[in-house]
Scaffold this motif. Structure first.
Motif, PDB file in Angstrom:
ATOM      1  N   LYS A  32       1.950   1.959  -2.937  1.00 26.11           N
ATOM      2  CA  LYS A  32       1.797   1.780  -4.137  1.00 26.11           C
ATOM      3  C   LYS A  32       0.667   0.196  -5.152  1.00 26.11           C
ATOM      4  CE  LYS A  32       5.594   3.635  -4.873  1.00 26.11           C
ATOM      5  NZ  LYS A  32       6.120   5.242  -6.020  1.00 26.11           N
ATOM      6  N   ASN A  76       2.894  -3.202  -0.078  1.00 24.23           N
ATOM      7  CA  ASN A  76       2.304  -2.061  -1.000  1.00 24.23           C
ATOM      8  C   ASN A  76       0.786  -1.379  -0.855  1.00 24.23           C
ATOM      9  OD1 ASN A  76       3.541  -2.298  -4.160  1.00 24.23           O
ATOM     10  ND2 ASN A  76       4.209  -4.221  -3.579  1.00 24.23           N
ATOM     11  N   LYS A 113       3.468   0.515 -16.563  1.00 25.53           N
ATOM     12  CA  LYS A 113       4.150   0.641 -15.613  1.00 25.53           C
ATOM     13  C   LYS A 113       3.713   1.842 -14.634  1.00 25.53           C
ATOM     14  CE  LYS A 113       4.337   4.606 -19.808  1.00 25.53           C
ATOM     15  NZ  LYS A 113       3.228   3.879 -20.139  1.00 25.53           N
ATOM     16  N   ASP A 114       1.804   2.213 -14.766  1.00 30.89           N
ATOM     17  CA  ASP A 114       1.901   2.713 -14.018  1.00 30.89           C
ATOM     18  C   ASP A 114       1.046   1.810 -12.418  1.00 30.89           C
ATOM     19  OD1 ASP A 114       1.550   5.132 -15.924  1.00 30.89           O
ATOM     20  OD2 ASP A 114       0.196   4.143 -17.224  1.00 30.89           O
ATOM     21  N   TYR A 115       0.673   0.943 -13.280  1.00 31.28           N
ATOM     22  CA  TYR A 115      -0.151  -0.485 -11.115  1.00 31.28           C
ATOM     23  C   TYR A 115       0.218  -1.170 -11.766  1.00 31.28           C
ATOM     24  CZ  TYR A 115      -3.239  -1.943 -15.445  1.00 31.28           C
ATOM     25  OH  TYR A 115      -3.841  -2.121 -16.895  1.00 31.28           O
ATOM     26  N   GLY A 121       3.850  -1.347  -8.791  1.00 27.25           N
ATOM     27  CA  GLY A 121       4.053  -0.600 -10.223  1.00 27.25           C
ATOM     28  C   GLY A 121       4.312   1.429  -9.151  1.00 27.25           C
ATOM     29  N   GLY A 122       4.185   1.677 -10.323  1.00 33.46           N
ATOM     30  CA  GLY A 122       4.121   3.306 -10.000  1.00 33.46           C
ATOM     31  C   GLY A 122       3.126   4.077  -9.184  1.00 33.46           C
TER      32      GLY A 122
END
Length: 268
Positions: free
Chosen positions: A170, A165, A118-120, A92-93
């Motif tokens: 991320k 990640n 969408k964030d995590y 995600g972001g």
């Protein structure tokens, strides 16, 4: 005569110095032996305030290759026997949701898993206390910590994706399970969970969240893995999407899921 005395002195010095060299050589790695380098990643777990959460916590991952020593401590969560699913989210972001992202759920502004994806991102590793740690155990509520405090320690194998990640900044740790209306239990105040309609949304909504960042802590030499919680090792983690209707994340509810459903029904 002076030369003979000097020779004896040099010989004595050489003999005395020789034992000092032996222990030093003893520290050299044997053929095939190597030290394992561990990189430490830490996260401060802050409350998702849009969900009326006031708790807090910390998380740490010590990573070497695909082996991860994971520690999570948290407090201020829903108490009793309420289980708290915990995951490392990826792809995600690399951030946590903001209060401004709350949307209407059953007439109340809040943030659910799908809202924050969408964030995590998606689930990379499920921090279960035993057994499988992949996205297939995303809602294995009978194998997650329960109660108002969490003290979690386990060594697991993570996927290449999760390791990547963590290295790229991320990866995000999320603790789920909230008490939006402050009645001390999971109920239907926010409607049904988008992950499983038989569960109340409070049981799966994000409570605490923190993005991992690399720490300056030094590496540690190889040694026996601390598995914690009596678990010897976890399964290699994959990356599965968590969204409404995603069948993969609904595997593993078991008896714990039934208990949750009963509590959700009682609270209606």
């Amino acid at each position: 005569m002076m030369r003979s005395t000097s020779g004896r002195v040099l010989a004595v010095v050489a003999v005395a110095a020789a034992p000092l060299a032996v222990p030093a050589a003893g520290w050299a790695a044997a053929p095939g032996d190597t030290e394992v380098a561990w990189t430490t990643y830490q996260a401060s777990l802050d409350p998702v305030t849009a969900n009326h959460v006031t708790g807090q916590g910390k998380a740490m991952v010590q990573l070497s290759g695909n082996t991860a020593k994971i520690t999570v401590t948290a407090s201020g969560l829903v108490g009793g026997k309420s289980p708290h699913a915990m995951h490392i989210h990826v792809d995600g972001g690399g951030v946590c949701p903001k209060p401004s992202e709350a949307v209407d759920h059953n007439g109340h502004p809040s943030i659910n898993v799908a809202d924050a994806m969408k964030d995590y991102g998606m689930i990379g590793t499920s921090l279960t206390t035993s057994g499988d740690t992949t996205d297939k155990s995303a809602l294995a509520v009978d194998r997650f910590p329960a109660g108002s405090t969490v003290s979690y320690h386990r060594t697991v194998e993570v996927s290449d994706g999760v390791a990547a990640n963590l290295k790229s900044g991320k990866a995000v740790l999320v603790v789920h399970g909230i008490d939006y209306n402050g009645n001390g239990m999971y109920d239907s105040v926010l409607g049904a969970s988008e992950l499983d309609k038989s569960l109340p949304a409070e049981a799966t909504d994000p409570a605490l969240c923190g993005a991992f960042t690399a720490s300056q802590m030094s590496s540690m030499p190889s040694g026996g893995a601390d598995t914690g919680d009596g678990a010897t090792q976890g399964g290699r983690s994959g990356t599965g999407m968590v969204a409404g209707g995603s069948a993969a994340v609904l595997v593993g509810l078991g008896a714990g899921g039934f208990a949750l459903r009963r509590r959700g029904t009682a609270g209606r």
